[in-house]
Design a protein around this motif. Structure first.
Motif, PDB file in Angstrom:
ATOM      1  N   MET A 146       0.860  -1.171   0.000  1.00  0.00           N
ATOM      2  CA  MET A 146       0.000   0.000   0.000  1.00  0.00           C
ATOM      3  C   MET A 146       0.900   1.225   0.000  1.00  0.00           C
ATOM      4  N   GLU A 147       0.604   2.136  -0.887  1.00  0.00           N
ATOM      5  CA  GLU A 147       1.388   3.361  -1.010  1.00  0.00           C
ATOM      6  C   GLU A 147       0.567   4.538  -0.498  1.00  0.00           C
ATOM      7  N   LEU A 148       1.081   5.171   0.542  1.00  0.00           N
ATOM      8  CA  LEU A 148       0.446   6.377   1.072  1.00  0.00           C
ATOM      9  C   LEU A 148       1.446   7.517   1.019  1.00  0.00           C
ATOM     10  N   SER A 149       0.936   8.715   0.905  1.00  0.00           N
ATOM     11  CA  SER A 149       1.784   9.897   0.820  1.00  0.00           C
ATOM     12  C   SER A 149       2.590  10.097   2.099  1.00  0.00           C
ATOM     13  N   ASN A 150       3.843  10.472   1.942  1.00  0.00           N
ATOM     14  CA  ASN A 150       4.704  10.755   3.097  1.00  0.00           C
ATOM     15  C   ASN A 150       4.207  11.949   3.895  1.00  0.00           C
TER      16      ASN A 150
ATOM     17  N   PRO B  20       8.478   7.882   7.663  1.00  0.00           N
ATOM     18  CA  PRO B  20       7.513   7.057   6.935  1.00  0.00           C
ATOM     19  C   PRO B  20       8.022   5.647   6.616  1.00  0.00           C
ATOM     20  N   THR B  21       9.330   5.495   6.517  1.00  0.00           N
ATOM     21  CA  THR B  21       9.859   4.157   6.215  1.00  0.00           C
ATOM     22  C   THR B  21       9.749   3.225   7.419  1.00  0.00           C
TER      23      THR B  21
ATOM     24  N   TYR C 185       2.410  -1.019   8.768  1.00  0.00           N
ATOM     25  CA  TYR C 185       0.974  -0.868   8.549  1.00  0.00           C
ATOM     26  C   TYR C 185       0.132  -1.772   9.441  1.00  0.00           C
TER      27      TYR C 185
ATOM     28  N   ASP D 190      -8.636   8.559  -2.597  1.00  0.00           N
ATOM     29  CA  ASP D 190      -7.916   7.379  -3.092  1.00  0.00           C
ATOM     30  C   ASP D 190      -7.162   6.681  -1.959  1.00  0.00           C
ATOM     31  N   GLU D 191      -6.593   7.452  -1.035  1.00  0.00           N
ATOM     32  CA  GLU D 191      -5.902   6.855   0.109  1.00  0.00           C
ATOM     33  C   GLU D 191      -6.899   6.166   1.037  1.00  0.00           C
TER      34      GLU D 191
ATOM     35  N   ALA E   2      -7.712   2.920  -0.473  1.00  0.00           N
ATOM     36  CA  ALA E   2      -6.570   2.006  -0.317  1.00  0.00           C
ATOM     37  C   ALA E   2      -6.568   1.351   1.061  1.00  0.00           C
TER      38      ALA E   2
ATOM     39  N   TYR F 262      -7.005  -2.555   2.081  1.00  0.00           N
ATOM     40  CA  TYR F 262      -5.924  -3.191   2.839  1.00  0.00           C
ATOM     41  C   TYR F 262      -6.413  -3.776   4.170  1.00  0.00           C
TER      42      TYR F 262
END
Length: 94
Positions: free
Chosen positions: A1-5, A13-14, A18, A36-37, A40, A44
């Motif tokens: 899953m890609e979320l904005s930093n 963020p790394t 999740y 969109d987030e 997501a 998930y």
């Protein structure tokens, strides 16, 4: 899953796990994320997991609270932040 930093401005963020940090992720996407987030995290986690975590968030603005209540089909009174707010009403500005 890609979320904005930008959702995790105060943490690396790394290092966001999740699964372990589900409540943080759900709170940040609900309050500051895009549609969109939101979609997501629903894909998930599923709505049941989001319900479990979201109802335990200590503080939500009224707009986010109503959004979550409506989308998750949970009465506002079941959210911790709502019951906590009822115990500590804001002072009148008058």
């Amino acid at each position: 899953m890609e979320l904005s930093n930008r959702l995790f401005w105060d943490v690396d963020p790394t290092n966001v796990d999740y699964q372990r940090h589900a409540r943080l992720v759900i709170e940040r996407v609900s309050t500051r994320g895009t549609l969109d987030e939101w979609r997501a995290i629903v894909r998930y986690y599923g709505k049941e997991r989001i319900r479990q975590e979201a109802t335990q968030i200590a503080s939500l603005d009224p707009r986010t609270l109503h959004f979550l209540s409506s989308n998750l089909e949970v009465p506002i009174s079941e959210f911790r932040c709502y019951t906590k707010g009822q115990l500590n009403p804001a002072h009148s500005p008058y």
